[in-house]
Design an enzyme around this catalytic site. Structure first.
Site, PDB file in Angstrom:
ATOM      1  N   HIS A 227       0.867  -1.181   0.000  1.00 39.88           N
ATOM      2  CA  HIS A 227       0.000   0.000   0.000  1.00 39.88           C
ATOM      3  C   HIS A 227       0.908   1.237   0.000  1.00 39.88           C
ATOM      4  O   HIS A 227       1.848   1.301   0.819  1.00 39.88           O
ATOM      5  CB  HIS A 227      -0.930   0.008   1.215  1.00 39.88           C
ATOM      6  CG  HIS A 227      -1.855   1.182   1.227  1.00 39.88           C
ATOM      7  ND1 HIS A 227      -2.937   1.287   0.379  1.00 39.88           N
ATOM      8  CD2 HIS A 227      -1.831   2.318   1.959  1.00 39.88           C
ATOM      9  CE1 HIS A 227      -3.548   2.441   0.596  1.00 39.88           C
ATOM     10  NE2 HIS A 227      -2.902   3.094   1.545  1.00 39.88           N
TER      11      HIS A 227
ATOM     12  N   ASP B 280      -6.825  -3.125   3.768  1.00 46.65           N
ATOM     13  CA  ASP B 280      -5.550  -2.594   4.278  1.00 46.65           C
ATOM     14  C   ASP B 280      -5.444  -2.740   5.799  1.00 46.65           C
ATOM     15  O   ASP B 280      -4.860  -1.896   6.477  1.00 46.65           O
ATOM     16  CB  ASP B 280      -5.391  -1.098   3.889  1.00 46.65           C
ATOM     17  CG  ASP B 280      -5.447  -0.884   2.392  1.00 46.65           C
ATOM     18  OD1 ASP B 280      -5.968   0.166   1.972  1.00 46.65           O
ATOM     19  OD2 ASP B 280      -5.006  -1.783   1.654  1.00 46.65           O
TER      20      ASP B 280
HETATM   21  C1  GRF Z   1       1.617   1.722  -6.963  1.00 43.91           C
HETATM   22  O1  GRF Z   1       1.636   2.993  -6.332  1.00 43.91           O
HETATM   23  C2  GRF Z   1       1.117   0.694  -5.972  1.00 43.91           C
HETATM   24  O2  GRF Z   1       1.465   0.971  -4.643  1.00 43.91           O
HETATM   25  C3  GRF Z   1      -0.345   0.811  -6.117  1.00 43.91           C
HETATM   26  O3  GRF Z   1      -0.531   0.903  -7.538  1.00 43.91           O
HETATM   27  C4  GRF Z   1       0.559   1.682  -8.066  1.00 43.91           C
HETATM   28  C5  GRF Z   1       1.064   1.084  -9.358  1.00 43.91           C
HETATM   29  O4  GRF Z   1       1.704  -0.112  -9.068  1.00 43.91           O
HETATM   30  N1  GRF Z   1      -1.033  -0.313  -5.532  1.00 43.91           N
HETATM   31  P1  GRF Z   1       2.437  -0.983 -10.252  1.00 43.91           P
HETATM   32  O5  GRF Z   1       3.342  -0.026 -11.004  1.00 43.91           O
HETATM   33  O6  GRF Z   1       1.351  -1.528 -11.122  1.00 43.91           O
HETATM   34  O7  GRF Z   1       3.212  -2.039  -9.516  1.00 43.91           O
END
Ligand code: GRF
Length: 208
Positions: A110, A151
């Site tokens: 998160h 969460d």
């Molecule tokens: C990130 O900020 C993650 O924490 C949130 O979605 C965003 C993109 O994540 N859950 P990713 O680039 O797809 O891993």
């Protein structure tokens, strides 16, 4: 060897961080058996394909009924017999049947310091918009076990990140990813893969 299934929805930068950490030895004793997305257009699927990792899509368009979707999603994950399910930028609400099937064996990243800026409505850029509108000076990221709340599961690792004057949500999101998410997610997986994590009375203990 810890067998993982990684669930994704978007760009897949956390997936990439995990794959890179396995390649460079930051993560030992673990491998990704499959990547599962709820979004056919997720670039994370391209990242998996580039590494030759099995990838599947389970979308609500394919399975409109919610209860049926949850069942199909669980069956798809279970097909790979994972020891650990990793939610890496995954925007699917994990159904209770999956949490029950994998007690303390699902982890999530998160992009805030839980219990701040989390829970219903706090995902993606909305987290960083909340951080900036409240004017906090420090934010960060959290890796936690998934329970049947949002969460709310036991916290495994956290890493703080400075909020800077003039930050936009996009700039802050990127800094939190670079300075926190891409570090603590691989670290948490390595700890689990090497049996360094236990949960006692709802709290995570890390053995050295
Ligand atoms: C990130 O900020 C993650 O924490 C949130 O979605 C965003 C993109 O994540 N859950 P990713 O680039 O797809 O891993």
């Amino acid at each position: 060897m810890l067998n993982m299934v990684v669930m994704v929805s978007g760009g897949g930068t956390n997936l990439q961080a995990i794959m890179d950490a396995i390649d460079n030895g930051t993560i030992t004793n673990a491998c990704i058996k499959a990547v599962i997305s709820n979004n056919k257009n997720a670039y994370a699927l391209t990242r998996a394909a580039n590494k030759g990792i099995a990838a599947e899509c389970v979308t609500r368009a394919d399975v409109p009924d919610r209860a049926e979707y949850d069942r199909v999603l669980l069956e798809t994950v279970q097909k790979y017999q994972p020891d650990l399910v990793v939610l890496a930028g995954c925007l699917v609400v994990i159904p209770k049947i999956m949490v029950d099937a994998f007690p303390n064996r699902i982890i999530n990243i998160h992009p805030a310091l839980i219990p701040s800026f989390c829970g219903t409505g706090y995902y993606g850029l909305k987290v960083h918009e909340g951080v900036l509108s409240r004017g906090v000076k420090v934010t960060g990221a959290t890796v936690h076990f998934v329970d049947d709340g949002t969460d709310t599961g036991p916290i495994i690792l956290q890493k703080a990140v400075e909020v800077k004057q003039g930050d936009t949500p996009e700039v802050l999101q990127r800094r939190v990813m670079e300075e926190a998410e891409w570090i603590i997610m691989p670290k948490a997986i390595d700890l689990i893969a090497n049996n360094k994590i236990s949960v006692v009375d709802g709290l995570v203990r890390i053995s050295e």
